[in-house]
Design an enzyme around this catalytic site. Structure first.
Site, PDB file in Angstrom:
ATOM      1  N   LYS A  85     -11.229  -3.275 -10.686  1.00  0.00           N
ATOM      2  CA  LYS A  85     -11.086  -3.384  -9.235  1.00  0.00           C
ATOM      3  C   LYS A  85     -10.655  -2.056  -8.633  1.00  0.00           C
ATOM      4  O   LYS A  85      -9.638  -1.480  -9.017  1.00  0.00           O
ATOM      5  CB  LYS A  85     -10.066  -4.463  -8.873  1.00  0.00           C
ATOM      6  CG  LYS A  85      -9.871  -4.633  -7.359  1.00  0.00           C
ATOM      7  CD  LYS A  85      -8.894  -5.731  -7.013  1.00  0.00           C
ATOM      8  CE  LYS A  85      -7.444  -5.318  -7.130  1.00  0.00           C
ATOM      9  NZ  LYS A  85      -7.022  -4.409  -6.038  1.00  0.00           N
ATOM     10  N   ASP A 102     -12.778  -3.857  -3.731  1.00  0.00           N
ATOM     11  CA  ASP A 102     -11.959  -4.776  -2.948  1.00  0.00           C
ATOM     12  C   ASP A 102     -11.393  -4.077  -1.717  1.00  0.00           C
ATOM     13  O   ASP A 102     -10.208  -3.739  -1.649  1.00  0.00           O
ATOM     14  CB  ASP A 102     -10.828  -5.326  -3.836  1.00  0.00           C
ATOM     15  CG  ASP A 102     -10.025  -6.410  -3.157  1.00  0.00           C
ATOM     16  OD1 ASP A 102     -10.578  -7.071  -2.248  1.00  0.00           O
ATOM     17  OD2 ASP A 102      -8.861  -6.607  -3.534  1.00  0.00           O
ATOM     18  N   LYS A 162     -11.979  -5.456   1.455  1.00  0.00           N
ATOM     19  CA  LYS A 162     -11.711  -6.523   2.429  1.00  0.00           C
ATOM     20  C   LYS A 162     -12.191  -6.150   3.830  1.00  0.00           C
ATOM     21  O   LYS A 162     -11.421  -6.117   4.798  1.00  0.00           O
ATOM     22  CB  LYS A 162     -10.218  -6.873   2.445  1.00  0.00           C
ATOM     23  CG  LYS A 162      -9.668  -7.328   1.099  1.00  0.00           C
ATOM     24  CD  LYS A 162      -8.174  -7.647   1.191  1.00  0.00           C
ATOM     25  CE  LYS A 162      -7.599  -8.085  -0.135  1.00  0.00           C
ATOM     26  NZ  LYS A 162      -7.531  -6.978  -1.134  1.00  0.00           N
ATOM     27  N   ASP A 210     -14.392  -6.511  10.466  1.00  0.00           N
ATOM     28  CA  ASP A 210     -14.752  -5.752  11.657  1.00  0.00           C
ATOM     29  C   ASP A 210     -15.882  -6.499  12.355  1.00  0.00           C
ATOM     30  O   ASP A 210     -16.242  -7.605  11.954  1.00  0.00           O
ATOM     31  CB  ASP A 210     -15.168  -4.327  11.258  1.00  0.00           C
ATOM     32  CG  ASP A 210     -14.810  -3.288  12.312  1.00  0.00           C
ATOM     33  OD1 ASP A 210     -15.115  -3.527  13.499  1.00  0.00           O
ATOM     34  OD2 ASP A 210     -14.243  -2.240  11.956  1.00  0.00           O
ATOM     35  N   THR A 243      -2.565 -13.690  -1.347  1.00  0.00           N
ATOM     36  CA  THR A 243      -1.611 -14.365  -2.227  1.00  0.00           C
ATOM     37  C   THR A 243      -0.168 -13.963  -1.944  1.00  0.00           C
ATOM     38  O   THR A 243       0.763 -14.619  -2.410  1.00  0.00           O
ATOM     39  CB  THR A 243      -1.930 -14.088  -3.707  1.00  0.00           C
ATOM     40  OG1 THR A 243      -1.962 -12.669  -3.924  1.00  0.00           O
ATOM     41  CG2 THR A 243      -3.264 -14.692  -4.097  1.00  0.00           C
ATOM     42  N   ARG A 252      -0.683  -5.160 -13.147  1.00  0.00           N
ATOM     43  CA  ARG A 252       0.472  -4.636 -13.860  1.00  0.00           C
ATOM     44  C   ARG A 252       0.707  -5.226 -15.254  1.00  0.00           C
ATOM     45  O   ARG A 252       1.134  -4.503 -16.155  1.00  0.00           O
ATOM     46  CB  ARG A 252       1.713  -4.788 -12.974  1.00  0.00           C
ATOM     47  CG  ARG A 252       1.736  -3.755 -11.841  1.00  0.00           C
ATOM     48  CD  ARG A 252       2.639  -4.146 -10.689  1.00  0.00           C
ATOM     49  NE  ARG A 252       2.000  -5.112  -9.807  1.00  0.00           N
ATOM     50  CZ  ARG A 252       2.369  -5.324  -8.553  1.00  0.00           C
ATOM     51  NH1 ARG A 252       3.376  -4.636  -8.033  1.00  0.00           N
ATOM     52  NH2 ARG A 252       1.747  -6.211  -7.800  1.00  0.00           N
TER      53      ARG A 252
END
Length: 279
Positions: free
Chosen positions: A63, A90, A92, A95, A155, A246
């Protein structure tokens, strides 16, 4: 056809008479490691490429998010693709439709496998994103196109925070409404937290792709994610891909960490296989 290599993943939807969330049999059969998307949340292309080289062959996609893309631009996605990696871009997009159409076309031209838009941008905006990736597919002449995922509710947002910004209903209700809107707009799937997977499957069917962030091992910290789950529980719930950062990139041995997570996911998939074979 999608760059993710599952061109028939989104064919006619079915209802399966089993007590687990219905899912694509193609996705169930996919090796667990291919379902892992590693978040390259690093500030430079060099750092991203180092991580990708360590993990090549151990995970499915990488990603590229806002931090890395802002620092390095599209070059980092091109380099990852050139080295044989599949990329989940990613960014997002959110617009007006014309802008998102053009942005999606340019993103797909990079050779990425998946890209994201915000479902809250509305049906016309999501339809425009699909037009953009189809235009890129036509231009590249390969018969392959990038998949488009709609982000439902981040999330990191709790029920209280969703209400604060104007969403009515529980997080699950908000996510399902946005997922249904995304499906109506013709996008390939959604990004949603583990807690909403089952509700999305019920509302949108088995062939709607669900990509799930907020994945943490049982002993790990939740960091800034409000709605999290373990890899095993997310797979059992019906997720198609898991976005993991992570717990893998912060490990002393990232490849070993990825392999351990894949094994956990494989256990969950194996427990579902006998039921899937009854189809």
């Amino acid at each position: 056809m999608f760059y993710v290599g599952h061109e028939d993943l989104f064919r006619a939807r079915q209802t399966f008479p089993f007590n687990f969330p219905p899912r694509s049999t193609k996705m169930t059969a996919m090796p667990a490691k291919e379902k892992i998307i590693v978040a390259l949340d690093v500030p430079s292309a060099d750092a991203a490429l180092q991580v990708a080289r360590k993990l090549h062959g151990h995970v499915g996609l990488f990603k590229v998010g806002k931090e890395l893309f802002t620092a390095e631009g599209p070059m980092v996605a091109r380099k990852l693709v050139a080295e044989g990696n599949r990329v989940f871009l990613d960014l997002k997009f959110h617009d007006i439709p014309n802008t998102v159409r053009a942005a999606a076309q340019q993103a797909a031209t990079l050779g990425v496998s998946l890209l994201t838009v915000h479902a809250s941008g509305g049906r016309k905006m999501m339809e425009a994103a699909m037009e953009g990736v189809r235009a890129a597919e036509k231009a590249n002449g390969t018969g392959q196109r990038a998949g488009v995922l709609a982000v439902t509710a981040l999330t990191s947002l709790s029920a209280e925070e969703l209400a604060e910004i104007g969403f009515q209903g529980s997080p699950e209700q908000v996510v399902v409404r946005l997922a249904q809107l995304a499906m109506a707009a013709g996008v390939d799937g959604v990004v949603a937290s583990p807690r909403e997977i089952g509700a999305i499957r019920k509302a949108c069917g088995s062939e709607f792709l669900i990509v799930t962030p907020g994945i943490r091992q049982a002993t790990g910290a939740s960091d800034d994610q409000a709605r999290t789950a373990t890899p095993e529980s997310a797979i059992r719930a019906g997720a198609d891909y898991l976005v993991i950062g992570r717990p893998i990139t912060g490990a002393s041995d990232p490849a070993a960490a990825a392999d351990a997570i894949a094994a956990e996911m494989e256990n969950a998939l194996t427990s579902l296989t006998p039921q899937v074979q009854k189809l």
